[in-house]
Write a protein that holds these residues in place. Structure first.
Motif, PDB file in Angstrom:
ATOM      1  N   ASP A 166       0.815  -1.223   0.000  1.00  0.00           N
ATOM      2  CA  ASP A 166       0.000   0.000   0.000  1.00  0.00           C
ATOM      3  C   ASP A 166       0.846   1.270   0.000  1.00  0.00           C
ATOM      4  OD1 ASP A 166      -2.284  -1.526   0.024  1.00  0.00           O
ATOM      5  OD2 ASP A 166      -2.390  -1.572   2.223  1.00  0.00           O
ATOM      6  N   ARG A 167       1.894   1.303   0.833  1.00  0.00           N
ATOM      7  CA  ARG A 167       2.704   2.511   0.953  1.00  0.00           C
ATOM      8  C   ARG A 167       3.775   2.626  -0.128  1.00  0.00           C
ATOM      9  NH1 ARG A 167       4.880   1.532   6.507  1.00  0.00           N
ATOM     10  NH2 ARG A 167       4.192  -0.543   6.033  1.00  0.00           N
ATOM     11  N   ASP A 168       4.163   1.487  -0.700  1.00  0.00           N
ATOM     12  CA  ASP A 168       5.207   1.474  -1.729  1.00  0.00           C
ATOM     13  C   ASP A 168       4.689   0.659  -2.918  1.00  0.00           C
ATOM     14  OD1 ASP A 168       7.502   1.582  -3.182  1.00  0.00           O
ATOM     15  OD2 ASP A 168       8.730   0.461  -1.755  1.00  0.00           O
ATOM     16  N   THR A 169       4.194   1.326  -3.936  1.00  0.00           N
ATOM     17  CA  THR A 169       3.570   0.627  -5.070  1.00  0.00           C
ATOM     18  C   THR A 169       4.572  -0.057  -5.980  1.00  0.00           C
ATOM     19  OG1 THR A 169       3.559   2.665  -6.336  1.00  0.00           O
ATOM     20  CG2 THR A 169       1.553   2.137  -5.098  1.00  0.00           C
ATOM     21  N   ASN A 170       5.866   0.082  -5.725  1.00  0.00           N
ATOM     22  CA  ASN A 170       6.885  -0.644  -6.494  1.00  0.00           C
ATOM     23  C   ASN A 170       7.228  -1.985  -5.865  1.00  0.00           C
ATOM     24  OD1 ASN A 170       7.286   1.262  -8.546  1.00  0.00           O
ATOM     25  ND2 ASN A 170       8.558   2.485  -7.179  1.00  0.00           N
ATOM     26  N   PHE A 171       6.669  -2.275  -4.705  1.00  0.00           N
ATOM     27  CA  PHE A 171       6.998  -3.475  -3.936  1.00  0.00           C
ATOM     28  C   PHE A 171       5.943  -4.549  -4.185  1.00  0.00           C
ATOM     29  CE2 PHE A 171       7.283  -6.037  -0.075  1.00  0.00           C
ATOM     30  CZ  PHE A 171       8.649  -6.226   0.021  1.00  0.00           C
ATOM     31  N   ILE A 172       6.363  -5.705  -4.734  1.00  0.00           N
ATOM     32  CA  ILE A 172       5.457  -6.820  -5.030  1.00  0.00           C
ATOM     33  C   ILE A 172       5.550  -7.817  -3.875  1.00  0.00           C
ATOM     34  CG2 ILE A 172       4.816  -8.561  -6.733  1.00  0.00           C
ATOM     35  CD1 ILE A 172       6.622  -6.926  -8.717  1.00  0.00           C
ATOM     36  N   LYS A 173       4.513  -7.880  -3.057  1.00  0.00           N
ATOM     37  CA  LYS A 173       4.540  -8.707  -1.848  1.00  0.00           C
ATOM     38  C   LYS A 173       4.765 -10.197  -2.120  1.00  0.00           C
ATOM     39  CE  LYS A 173       0.653  -6.906  -0.462  1.00  0.00           C
ATOM     40  NZ  LYS A 173      -0.584  -6.590   0.267  1.00  0.00           N
ATOM     41  N   PRO A 174       4.033 -10.835  -3.041  1.00  0.00           N
ATOM     42  CA  PRO A 174       4.251 -12.287  -3.249  1.00  0.00           C
ATOM     43  C   PRO A 174       5.649 -12.621  -3.762  1.00  0.00           C
ATOM     44  CG  PRO A 174       2.225 -11.563  -4.338  1.00  0.00           C
ATOM     45  CD  PRO A 174       2.925 -10.351  -3.844  1.00  0.00           C
ATOM     46  N   LEU A 175       6.216 -11.751  -4.581  1.00  0.00           N
ATOM     47  CA  LEU A 175       7.574 -11.993  -5.085  1.00  0.00           C
ATOM     48  C   LEU A 175       8.584 -11.899  -3.951  1.00  0.00           C
ATOM     49  CD1 LEU A 175       9.584 -12.452  -7.376  1.00  0.00           C
ATOM     50  CD2 LEU A 175       9.580  -9.972  -7.761  1.00  0.00           C
ATOM     51  N   PHE A 176       8.439 -10.898  -3.100  1.00  0.00           N
ATOM     52  CA  PHE A 176       9.354 -10.752  -1.964  1.00  0.00           C
ATOM     53  C   PHE A 176       9.257 -11.957  -1.033  1.00  0.00           C
ATOM     54  CE2 PHE A 176      10.432  -9.455   2.332  1.00  0.00           C
ATOM     55  CZ  PHE A 176      11.674  -8.867   2.137  1.00  0.00           C
ATOM     56  N   GLN A 177       8.025 -12.402  -0.752  1.00  0.00           N
ATOM     57  CA  GLN A 177       7.839 -13.549   0.152  1.00  0.00           C
ATOM     58  C   GLN A 177       8.471 -14.816  -0.424  1.00  0.00           C
ATOM     59  OE1 GLN A 177       3.597 -13.467   0.452  1.00  0.00           O
ATOM     60  NE2 GLN A 177       3.565 -11.851   2.008  1.00  0.00           N
ATOM     61  N   GLU A 178       8.311 -15.044  -1.718  1.00  0.00           N
ATOM     62  CA  GLU A 178       8.874 -16.259  -2.326  1.00  0.00           C
ATOM     63  C   GLU A 178      10.402 -16.192  -2.364  1.00  0.00           C
ATOM     64  OE1 GLU A 178       7.279 -18.927  -2.930  1.00  0.00           O
ATOM     65  OE2 GLU A 178       8.890 -20.027  -3.905  1.00  0.00           O
ATOM     66  N   LEU A 179      10.968 -15.040  -2.734  1.00  0.00           N
ATOM     67  CA  LEU A 179      12.431 -14.910  -2.748  1.00  0.00           C
ATOM     68  C   LEU A 179      13.000 -15.013  -1.337  1.00  0.00           C
ATOM     69  CD1 LEU A 179      12.942 -12.064  -5.386  1.00  0.00           C
ATOM     70  CD2 LEU A 179      13.416 -14.517  -5.647  1.00  0.00           C
ATOM     71  N   ASP A 180      12.306 -14.453  -0.367  1.00  0.00           N
ATOM     72  CA  ASP A 180      12.747 -14.559   1.028  1.00  0.00           C
ATOM     73  C   ASP A 180      12.695 -16.005   1.507  1.00  0.00           C
ATOM     74  OD1 ASP A 180      13.662 -13.221   3.401  1.00  0.00           O
ATOM     75  OD2 ASP A 180      11.674 -13.633   4.265  1.00  0.00           O
ATOM     76  N   ARG A 181      11.639 -16.722   1.088  1.00  0.00           N
ATOM     77  CA  ARG A 181      11.519 -18.140   1.467  1.00  0.00           C
ATOM     78  C   ARG A 181      12.665 -18.950   0.849  1.00  0.00           C
ATOM     79  NH1 ARG A 181      10.280 -22.775  -0.457  1.00  0.00           N
ATOM     80  NH2 ARG A 181       9.823 -22.004  -2.524  1.00  0.00           N
ATOM     81  N   LEU A 182      13.000 -18.667  -0.428  1.00  0.00           N
ATOM     82  CA  LEU A 182      14.112 -19.378  -1.075  1.00  0.00           C
ATOM     83  C   LEU A 182      15.443 -19.072  -0.394  1.00  0.00           C
ATOM     84  CD1 LEU A 182      13.201 -18.989  -4.856  1.00  0.00           C
ATOM     85  CD2 LEU A 182      13.270 -21.111  -3.535  1.00  0.00           C
ATOM     86  N   ALA A 183      15.641 -17.829  -0.006  1.00  0.00           N
ATOM     87  CA  ALA A 183      16.907 -17.441   0.639  1.00  0.00           C
ATOM     88  C   ALA A 183      17.066 -18.094   2.006  1.00  0.00           C
ATOM     89  CB  ALA A 183      16.972 -15.925   0.769  1.00  0.00           C
ATOM     90  N   LYS A 184      15.952 -18.342   2.695  1.00  0.00           N
ATOM     91  CA  LYS A 184      16.021 -18.938   4.031  1.00  0.00           C
ATOM     92  C   LYS A 184      15.821 -20.445   4.030  1.00  0.00           C
ATOM     93  CE  LYS A 184      14.536 -14.716   6.282  1.00  0.00           C
ATOM     94  NZ  LYS A 184      13.435 -14.008   6.938  1.00  0.00           N
ATOM     95  N   SER A 185      15.478 -21.027   2.884  1.00  0.00           N
ATOM     96  CA  SER A 185      15.225 -22.464   2.789  1.00  0.00           C
ATOM     97  C   SER A 185      16.501 -23.253   3.050  1.00  0.00           C
ATOM     98  CB  SER A 185      14.685 -22.793   1.397  1.00  0.00           C
ATOM     99  OG  SER A 185      14.680 -24.178   1.190  1.00  0.00           O
ATOM    100  N   ASP A 186      16.386 -24.309   3.841  1.00  0.00           N
ATOM    101  CA  ASP A 186      17.553 -25.126   4.158  1.00  0.00           C
ATOM    102  C   ASP A 186      18.134 -25.812   2.934  1.00  0.00           C
ATOM    103  OD1 ASP A 186      17.507 -24.490   6.823  1.00  0.00           O
ATOM    104  OD2 ASP A 186      16.213 -26.184   7.372  1.00  0.00           O
ATOM    105  N   SER A 187      17.265 -26.238   2.015  1.00  0.00           N
ATOM    106  CA  SER A 187      17.754 -26.949   0.832  1.00  0.00           C
ATOM    107  C   SER A 187      18.330 -26.007  -0.227  1.00  0.00           C
ATOM    108  CB  SER A 187      16.631 -27.783   0.215  1.00  0.00           C
ATOM    109  OG  SER A 187      15.580 -26.937  -0.207  1.00  0.00           O
ATOM    110  N   GLU A 188      17.943 -24.748  -0.205  1.00  0.00           N
ATOM    111  CA  GLU A 188      18.369 -23.812  -1.253  1.00  0.00           C
ATOM    112  C   GLU A 188      19.460 -22.842  -0.813  1.00  0.00           C
ATOM    113  OE1 GLU A 188      17.080 -23.753  -4.408  1.00  0.00           O
ATOM    114  OE2 GLU A 188      15.752 -25.420  -3.977  1.00  0.00           O
TER     115      GLU A 188
END
Length: 167
Positions: free
Chosen positions: A98-120
């Motif tokens: 809402d405050r930053d229209t350049n920020f895509i929430k689902p993309l950030f969540q998926e990339l963050d999940r990949l960065a923190k994933s034990d296998s990745e």
């Protein structure tokens, strides 16, 4: 008694059998050229979606292993997993912050999940934050900028655009 004599091939005692290999050499050359053209030394295989029209480039740099994001006129995907919808060359309002229209929430969540994933997380391209972005050439830069901005916010600052060679 028959008057006809059976025809016999003339034989010479010193003749040898010769093999004409010109046609075999031509066929071998054609097969060799075909194999050299189709052989790829690139470590990364990229298969764009059928709905994606990539831009062309004169660059001859091979892609390196990275997270593959594709952005078409219908969807944003990581590998083949759909992350967000795209409509009228822009993301849907519910996928944007809402405050930053350049920020895509689902993309950030998926990339963050990949960065923190034990296998990745032990993979080199995750540690270095590398992304290969396949984007449709008809999309406006503002849409691409949102993907690049969100990827850099998620810790993936090395983003390379995938293009076709030639055309």
């Amino acid at each position: 008694m028959s008057r006809r004599r059976r025809y016999e091939l003339p034989t010479s005692k010193n003749s040898t059998f010769t093999l004409n290999i010109t046609s075999m050499t031509d066929m071998f050359t054609i097969m060799l050229v075909f194999l050299l053209q189709t052989y790829s030394t690139a470590e990364v295989q990229i298969t764009p979606d059928s709905s994606l029209r990539l831009p062309s480039s004169a660059s001859m740099v091979n892609a390196t292993d990275a997270i593959k994001i594709s952005l078409s006129r219908e969807a944003l995907k990581i590998d083949q997993t759909k992350i967000a919808d795209v409509k009228n060359a822009d993301f849907l309002p519910q996928d944007l912050e809402d405050r930053d229209t350049n920020f895509i929430k689902p993309l950030f969540q998926e990339l963050d999940r990949l960065a923190k994933s034990d296998s990745e997380k032990d993979k080199a391209f995750i540690k270095e934050g590398r992304i290969l972005l396949q984007a449709d050439k008809e999309l406006p830069y503002a849409t691409l900028r949102k993907v690049m901005y969100t990827a850099s916010m998620a810790g993936f600052p090395q983003l390379k655009l995938v293009t076709l060679v030639g055309e």
